[in-house]
Write a protein that holds these residues in place. Structure first.
Motif, PDB file in Angstrom:
ATOM      1  N   LEU A 163      33.572  49.556  69.031  1.00 18.19           N
ATOM      2  CA  LEU A 163      32.361  50.036  68.685  1.00 18.19           C
ATOM      3  C   LEU A 163      31.547  49.148  67.643  1.00 18.19           C
ATOM      4  N   SER A 164      32.608  48.903  66.699  1.00 16.81           N
ATOM      5  CA  SER A 164      31.842  48.039  65.485  1.00 16.81           C
ATOM      6  C   SER A 164      32.885  47.701  64.319  1.00 16.81           C
ATOM      7  N   THR A 165      32.795  46.408  64.094  1.00 23.11           N
ATOM      8  CA  THR A 165      33.589  45.613  63.025  1.00 23.11           C
ATOM      9  C   THR A 165      33.076  45.821  61.971  1.00 23.11           C
ATOM     10  N   ASN A 166      31.759  46.510  61.871  1.00 24.69           N
ATOM     11  CA  ASN A 166      31.286  46.692  60.307  1.00 24.69           C
ATOM     12  C   ASN A 166      30.574  47.941  60.222  1.00 24.69           C
ATOM     13  N   SER A 167      31.645  49.119  60.451  1.00 22.05           N
ATOM     14  CA  SER A 167      30.841  50.304  60.311  1.00 22.05           C
ATOM     15  C   SER A 167      30.601  50.720  58.894  1.00 22.05           C
ATOM     16  N   MET A 219      27.829  46.143  68.856  1.00 18.48           N
ATOM     17  CA  MET A 219      29.033  45.545  69.386  1.00 18.48           C
ATOM     18  C   MET A 219      29.597  46.447  70.538  1.00 18.48           C
ATOM     19  N   ASP A 220      29.987  46.163  71.595  1.00 17.98           N
ATOM     20  CA  ASP A 220      30.797  47.016  72.472  1.00 17.98           C
ATOM     21  C   ASP A 220      31.814  45.960  73.167  1.00 17.98           C
ATOM     22  N   ASN A 221      32.690  45.558  72.526  1.00 22.94           N
ATOM     23  CA  ASN A 221      33.697  44.600  73.125  1.00 22.94           C
ATOM     24  C   ASN A 221      35.047  45.164  73.379  1.00 22.94           C
ATOM     25  N   LYS A 222      35.734  44.641  74.476  1.00 27.55           N
ATOM     26  CA  LYS A 222      37.188  45.208  74.677  1.00 27.55           C
ATOM     27  C   LYS A 222      38.072  44.290  73.879  1.00 27.55           C
ATOM     28  N   LEU A 223      39.118  45.039  73.345  1.00 28.23           N
ATOM     29  CA  LEU A 223      40.218  44.023  72.767  1.00 28.23           C
ATOM     30  C   LEU A 223      41.284  43.704  73.807  1.00 28.23           C
ATOM     31  N   SER A 224      41.294  42.150  73.799  1.00 26.83           N
ATOM     32  CA  SER A 224      42.146  41.577  74.928  1.00 26.83           C
ATOM     33  C   SER A 224      43.654  42.144  74.515  1.00 26.83           C
ATOM     34  N   GLU A 225      44.344  41.905  75.771  1.00 26.43           N
ATOM     35  CA  GLU A 225      45.879  42.317  75.671  1.00 26.43           C
ATOM     36  C   GLU A 225      46.480  41.510  74.605  1.00 26.43           C
ATOM     37  N   GLU A 226      46.041  40.347  74.578  1.00 21.61           N
ATOM     38  CA  GLU A 226      46.523  39.355  73.425  1.00 21.61           C
ATOM     39  C   GLU A 226      46.575  40.086  72.061  1.00 21.61           C
ATOM     40  N   LEU A 227      45.519  40.512  71.736  1.00 22.85           N
ATOM     41  CA  LEU A 227      45.170  41.038  70.671  1.00 22.85           C
ATOM     42  C   LEU A 227      45.606  42.435  70.324  1.00 22.85           C
ATOM     43  N   LEU A 228      45.873  43.211  71.412  1.00 25.15           N
ATOM     44  CA  LEU A 228      46.527  44.422  71.380  1.00 25.15           C
ATOM     45  C   LEU A 228      48.126  44.079  71.125  1.00 25.15           C
ATOM     46  N   ASP A 229      48.297  42.985  71.592  1.00 25.45           N
ATOM     47  CA  ASP A 229      49.828  42.490  71.410  1.00 25.45           C
ATOM     48  C   ASP A 229      50.222  41.953  69.916  1.00 25.45           C
ATOM     49  N   THR A 265      36.722  48.963  60.810  1.00 24.01           N
ATOM     50  CA  THR A 265      36.225  48.916  62.398  1.00 24.01           C
ATOM     51  C   THR A 265      36.618  50.234  63.186  1.00 24.01           C
ATOM     52  N   LEU A 266      35.628  50.522  64.230  1.00 23.41           N
ATOM     53  CA  LEU A 266      35.803  51.619  64.744  1.00 23.41           C
ATOM     54  C   LEU A 266      36.062  51.282  66.287  1.00 23.41           C
ATOM     55  N   ILE A 267      37.210  52.014  66.964  1.00 21.82           N
ATOM     56  CA  ILE A 267      37.855  51.550  67.995  1.00 21.82           C
ATOM     57  C   ILE A 267      37.662  52.820  69.090  1.00 21.82           C
ATOM     58  N   LEU A 277      28.548  58.749  61.379  1.00 23.10           N
ATOM     59  CA  LEU A 277      28.446  59.501  62.676  1.00 23.10           C
ATOM     60  C   LEU A 277      27.589  58.869  63.635  1.00 23.10           C
ATOM     61  N   SER A 278      26.450  58.168  63.111  1.00 22.78           N
ATOM     62  CA  SER A 278      25.528  57.547  64.070  1.00 22.78           C
ATOM     63  C   SER A 278      25.959  56.661  64.972  1.00 22.78           C
ATOM     64  N   ILE A 279      26.978  56.110  64.775  1.00 21.11           N
ATOM     65  CA  ILE A 279      27.637  54.826  65.604  1.00 21.11           C
ATOM     66  C   ILE A 279      28.193  55.499  66.554  1.00 21.11           C
ATOM     67  N   LEU A 280      28.670  56.665  66.625  1.00 21.10           N
ATOM     68  CA  LEU A 280      29.532  57.379  67.771  1.00 21.10           C
ATOM     69  C   LEU A 280      28.692  57.775  68.845  1.00 21.10           C
TER      70      LEU A 280
END
Length: 155
Positions: A137-141, A1-11, A128-130, A151-154
Motif C-alpha cells: 500500500l505504501s513504502t513511505n507510510s 502505490m498499489d504493487n504486489k510483491l513478487s514471489e521472488e521478493l516474498l522468498d 512500509t504497509l502491506i 490511518l488515512s492510507i488504509l
C-alpha cells in the motif's frame, strides 16, 4: 502505490535474533493480520528508537485496525542490533525483529527503502504497509505515532 510483491521478493530471506533464516512470506504466513506494518530501523538511529518507544501510544490503534508490526533492521553489525533489540524489549515483541541477510544486495531493501541503481542513500525510520501479505500500500507510510495521517492510507 498499489504493487504486489513478487514471489521472488516474498522468498527473500531475513535473519531473526537466533540467527536463523526465514523467508518474508513465512513471516507473513505466521501472522493472520490483514495488514503488516514494516518498521525499517537501525540500532544507531535515534529517531527510529524514539518512535519505537512511543509504541504504547499507537499500538491500540494498530490492533483495532488489524495491523501487526514487523521490524526489519538495516544494521550490518549483528551484535549492536541484538543489543538494541534487547534494550527495546519493553516496547516490542522480540520475535518480530529481523534484519536483512545481506542489506547491500537485498532486493527487498531496494523496494522498501526506495533505493535506485544509482541512489544508495535512504532515510529511516521508514514504514512500509502491506495488505493481504503481498500488496504494497505504501513504502513511505506516515509514522504510526501520527495516527490520523497514518490511518488515512488504509482507505
Amino acid at each position: 502505490m498499489d504493487n504486489k510483491l513478487s514471489e521472488e521478493l516474498l522468498d527473500e530471506k531475513l535473519i531473526n535474533l537466533k540467527g536463523d533464516s526465514i523467508k518474508l512470506k513465512d513471516i507473513f504466513k505466521n501472522d493472520p493480520s490483514k495488514f503488516k506494518l514494516i518498521d525499517h530501523w537501525a540500532s544507531w538511529c535515534a529517531p527510529c528508537i524514539a518512535e519505537i518507544q512511543k509504541s504504547d501510544e499507537y499500538n491500540p490503534m494498530l490492533k483495532e485496525n488489524n495491523i501487526s508490526k514487523v521490524y526489519i533492521s538495516v544494521d550490518e553489525d549483528l551484535e549492536k542490533w541484538k543489543h538494541m533489540v534487547n534494550q527495546l524489549e519493553n516496547y516490542t515483541d522480540k520475535d518480530q525483529h529481523y534484519r536483512f541477510a545481506n542489506f547491500r544486495k537485498s532486493d527487498l531493501a531496494r523496494i522498501f527503502l526506495q533505493l535506485g541503481k544509482t541512489k544508495n542513500s535512504y532515510s529511516i525510520p521508514k514504514y512500509t504497509l502491506i495488505k493481504n501479505d503481498s500488496i504494497i500500500l505504501s513504502t513511505n507510510s506516515p509514522r504510526p505515532s501520527k495516527q490520523e495521517e497514518f490511518l488515512s492510507i488504509l482507505d
